[in-house]
Design a protein around this motif. Structure first.
Motif, short mmCIF file in Angstrom:
data_model
loop_
_atom_site.label_atom_id
_atom_site.label_comp_id
_atom_site.label_asym_id
_atom_site.label_seq_id
_atom_site.Cartn_x
_atom_site.Cartn_y
_atom_site.Cartn_z
N GLU A 3 -21.71 26.61 -45.86
CA GLU A 3 -21.82 25.48 -44.94
C GLU A 3 -21.67 24.17 -45.71
OE1 GLU A 3 -24.94 23.76 -41.57
OE2 GLU A 3 -25.36 25.61 -42.66
N TYR A 4 -20.82 23.30 -45.18
CA TYR A 4 -20.59 22.00 -45.80
C TYR A 4 -21.12 20.91 -44.88
CZ TYR A 4 -17.50 24.85 -48.66
OH TYR A 4 -17.00 25.82 -49.49
N ARG A 5 -21.78 19.89 -45.47
CA ARG A 5 -22.44 18.87 -44.67
C ARG A 5 -22.00 17.44 -45.00
NH1 ARG A 5 -26.73 20.32 -41.62
NH2 ARG A 5 -27.43 22.49 -41.76
N SER A 6 -21.11 17.27 -45.95
CA SER A 6 -20.69 15.92 -46.35
C SER A 6 -19.22 15.93 -46.69
CB SER A 6 -21.51 15.45 -47.55
OG SER A 6 -20.90 14.33 -48.17
N LEU A 7 -18.46 15.04 -46.07
CA LEU A 7 -17.03 14.91 -46.39
C LEU A 7 -16.86 14.44 -47.84
CD1 LEU A 7 -15.59 13.21 -43.17
CD2 LEU A 7 -15.29 15.59 -43.89
N GLU A 8 -17.68 13.47 -48.22
CA GLU A 8 -17.53 12.90 -49.56
C GLU A 8 -17.90 13.91 -50.64
OE1 GLU A 8 -19.55 8.98 -49.44
OE2 GLU A 8 -19.16 9.14 -47.28
N ARG A 9 -18.97 14.65 -50.42
CA ARG A 9 -19.36 15.67 -51.42
C ARG A 9 -18.36 16.81 -51.45
NH1 ARG A 9 -24.68 14.55 -49.60
NH2 ARG A 9 -24.77 16.45 -48.36
N ILE A 151 -13.27 20.87 -43.27
CA ILE A 151 -13.48 19.59 -42.60
C ILE A 151 -14.21 19.81 -41.27
CG2 ILE A 151 -12.34 17.60 -41.55
CD1 ILE A 151 -12.16 17.63 -44.59
N GLY A 152 -13.80 20.84 -40.54
CA GLY A 152 -14.44 21.13 -39.26
C GLY A 152 -15.91 21.48 -39.42
N GLN A 153 -16.24 22.18 -40.49
CA GLN A 153 -17.65 22.52 -40.74
C GLN A 153 -18.50 21.27 -40.94
OE1 GLN A 153 -18.90 25.24 -43.68
NE2 GLN A 153 -18.05 27.03 -42.68
N VAL A 154 -17.98 20.31 -41.69
CA VAL A 154 -18.73 19.08 -41.91
C VAL A 154 -18.91 18.32 -40.60
CG1 VAL A 154 -18.80 16.86 -43.10
CG2 VAL A 154 -17.94 18.88 -44.29
N ILE A 155 -17.84 18.23 -39.82
CA ILE A 155 -17.93 17.52 -38.54
C ILE A 155 -18.97 18.17 -37.64
CG2 ILE A 155 -16.68 16.86 -36.45
CD1 ILE A 155 -14.12 16.81 -38.23
N SER A 157 -21.59 19.84 -38.52
CA SER A 157 -22.94 19.65 -39.03
C SER A 157 -23.40 18.20 -38.90
CB SER A 157 -23.04 20.08 -40.49
OG SER A 157 -22.28 19.23 -41.34
N GLN A 158 -22.46 17.25 -38.95
CA GLN A 158 -22.83 15.84 -38.93
C GLN A 158 -22.69 15.18 -37.56
OE1 GLN A 158 -24.14 13.88 -41.39
NE2 GLN A 158 -24.34 15.75 -42.59
N ALA A 159 -21.83 15.73 -36.72
CA ALA A 159 -21.58 15.11 -35.42
C ALA A 159 -21.47 16.19 -34.35
CB ALA A 159 -20.33 14.23 -35.49
N PHE A 160 -20.29 16.30 -33.71
CA PHE A 160 -20.10 17.25 -32.62
C PHE A 160 -18.69 17.84 -32.67
CE2 PHE A 160 -21.96 13.22 -31.21
CZ PHE A 160 -23.27 13.58 -30.88
N LEU A 161 -18.52 18.96 -32.02
CA LEU A 161 -17.19 19.52 -31.78
C LEU A 161 -16.90 19.66 -30.29
CD1 LEU A 161 -17.00 22.39 -34.45
CD2 LEU A 161 -16.03 20.08 -34.61
#
Length: 298
Positions: A3-9, A151-155, A157-161
């Motif tokens: 699971e990825y939670r940050s685009l920058e990281r 990228i979709g995983q981060v979105i 986790s941080q916002a919505f799909l």
């Protein structure tokens, strides 16, 4: 997959390990115990479905059950083949393919939800078009899909799909962000450039409502797939040109989340507002269903 939670990281880790984002996502998935070959094969299957849905939408132009959509992708492709398009060859082709896939979805055909069925045309429309221009290999396309997945995983986790959660910025916006990042890496751009492109996409659609006419994923959804495939290509070109988002990518996602939370229910896939509340939309709803849906405003 991890699971990825940050685009920058995500970008920083990929660059630290001298990998693309797609390569990082694949390597991390393998490290959790998933087999490399099965993962590649599964993503290859997704790619095959994307290609098939593009072909079906462009050749058969299947009508939706309501009759509201079905020919959009084919019409755009015919126009592209018949004359020089104002938006350019690649943009018109990506839009045609994106709408073709969205029409297949509206006709209950087989598509890849990328990330949702309502936005299913954006990623294949943009990705297959760029791949054709670049002469990309099958292996490169598969890796680009892993980029989109990260990228979709981060979105997620941080916002919505889902449009029901955050409006169409969450569906077509997320799809275009995934596509922009994928084509940047396909074109040889860095992971940082890829996440920058994703952020640029969202800056162009933040606050976009989800307003399906008659509650169907047809109008304006099919056209938005075409428009957002074009959005993805422009954002990718901007990022590859060195144009950077002043607001950091993760902060852009935070803004998307807060704006989505602030949208009233009428603008989140309920067909209670926006284009769905226009006089023509209500008339179409009565024709399709015989009467207005329960709870819909008169």
């Amino acid at each position: 997959m991890p699971e990825y939670r940050s685009l920058e990281r995500l970008a920083a880790e990929a660059e630290a390990r001298q990998l693309s984002i797609g390569g990082l996502v694949l390597e991390d998935a393998v490290a959790t115990g998933e087999g490399r070959e099965p993962l590649l094969a599964r993503m290859g299957e997704h790619l095959a479905v994307m290609r098939a849905s593009v072909e079906r939408g462009l050749t058969e132009a299947p009508p939706s059950h309501s009759g509201l959509v079905g020919r959009e992708g084919r019409l755009m492709e015919q126009a592209r083949r018949g004359r020089r398009t104002l938006s350019g060859e690649a943009t018109a082709m990506a839009a045609a393919r994106a709408m073709a896939v969205a029409c297949v979805n509206a006709a209950m055909g087989k598509v890849v939800a990328a990330p949702t069925a309502g936005s299913c045309g954006v990623l294949p429309g943009a990705l297959l078009t760029v791949a054709g221009d670049l002469g990309s290999s099958e292996a490169e396309l598969v890796m680009a899909l892993f980029t989109a997945a990260g990228i979709g995983q981060v979105i997620a986790s941080q916002a919505f799909l889902a449009g029901a959660e955050g409006g169409c910025q969450a569906e077509c916006g997320a799809a275009a962000a995934m596509a922009a990042a994928a084509v940047v890496e396909l074109a040889g751009g860095s992971p940082t450039a890829a996440v920058n492109a994703a952020a640029l996409v969202f800056k162009g659609c933040i606050g976009l409502v989800c307003d399906p006419v008659a509650g169907l994923v047809e109008v304006p959804c099919v056209k938005r797939n075409g428009l957002f495939a074009a959005n993805a290509l422009v954002a990718a070109d901007m990022s590859l040109a060195g144009i950077q988002t002043v607001i950091p990518p993760d902060e852009v996602l935070q803004a998307v989340r807060e704006v989505g939370r602030g949208l009233p229910a009428s603008l989140r896939e309920t067909a209670g507002g926006g284009l769905a509340a226009t006089a023509t939309a209500r008339s179409l709803e009565r024709v399709i269903f015989g009467s207005q849906r329960d709870g819909a405003p008169s």
